[in-house]
Design a protein around this motif. Sequence first.
Motif, short mmCIF file in Angstrom:
data_model
loop_
_atom_site.label_atom_id
_atom_site.label_comp_id
_atom_site.label_asym_id
_atom_site.label_seq_id
_atom_site.Cartn_x
_atom_site.Cartn_y
_atom_site.Cartn_z
N UNK A 236 -66.69 -68.29 3.01
CA UNK A 236 -66.02 -67.06 2.57
C UNK A 236 -64.95 -66.68 3.57
N UNK A 237 -63.78 -66.38 3.06
CA UNK A 237 -62.71 -65.78 3.85
C UNK A 237 -62.58 -64.35 3.37
N UNK A 238 -62.85 -63.41 4.26
CA UNK A 238 -62.73 -61.99 3.94
C UNK A 238 -61.51 -61.47 4.68
N UNK A 239 -60.51 -61.08 3.92
CA UNK A 239 -59.19 -60.77 4.46
C UNK A 239 -58.79 -59.35 4.08
N UNK A 240 -58.44 -58.55 5.08
CA UNK A 240 -57.92 -57.21 4.86
C UNK A 240 -56.48 -57.20 5.30
N UNK A 241 -55.59 -56.75 4.41
CA UNK A 241 -54.19 -56.64 4.83
C UNK A 241 -53.47 -55.58 4.02
N UNK A 242 -52.36 -55.14 4.60
CA UNK A 242 -51.50 -54.19 3.91
C UNK A 242 -50.76 -54.94 2.81
N UNK A 243 -50.70 -54.30 1.65
CA UNK A 243 -49.97 -54.89 0.53
C UNK A 243 -48.57 -54.29 0.48
N UNK A 244 -47.69 -54.99 -0.16
CA UNK A 244 -46.33 -54.49 -0.37
C UNK A 244 -45.78 -55.12 -1.63
N UNK B 62 -59.39 -58.94 0.28
CA UNK B 62 -59.38 -60.16 -0.53
C UNK B 62 -60.59 -60.98 -0.12
N UNK B 63 -61.40 -61.37 -1.08
CA UNK B 63 -62.50 -62.29 -0.83
C UNK B 63 -62.12 -63.63 -1.45
#
Length: 194
Positions: free
Chosen positions: A143-151, A189-190
Amino acid sequence: MPPGTVQRAFFWLAYRLHRTPWDTGISPPELVERVEGTAALPPGRALDIGCGTGTNAIYLARHGWEVVGVDFTGRALAIARRKATAAGVPVRFVQGDATRLGTLGLGGGFDLLLDIGCFHGVPAERRAAYAAGVAALARPGATLLLFCFRAADGGPPGVPDHEVQRVLAGDFDLVQVLPGEGPRDPAWYALHRR
């Protein structure tokens, strides 16, 4: 000026002046759900990319994970090491560039790869290198658990949803996108490694 010089200076200064609003000292509920929730992942090897002062790496270690944390800011890693020692948990912290993970001697076979706020800071021209490094370290099914700002295209700094999918689609399947809390329209994002 080498790529990332201004960014490195910013983080060095922020940690020196203790002006780190992103460093809440609390693991986010999205991570807690993956570790303690009804469909919790079984403990294994975890890589915390952009680990900062180690809050989430320490949280994972307390829950039975073998953890490696990577950050390019030495000052943050010094704090992380002190915190891990005080918490009595073994975490390996490595100073390095998230776009050069393959050069850091991290091993492989990670079951969980966590990125809370690193990917959106990676220059667009280095994102493919980031993705290749993450994919090489993840075991199949990880699992890649990714937090980021969207644009949106042409909007404020951040990463459009299609960019996350484009950069990681070669090796990962997008499983879930959840809205995050905070300014700049963040998202979780998972993804699963094929």
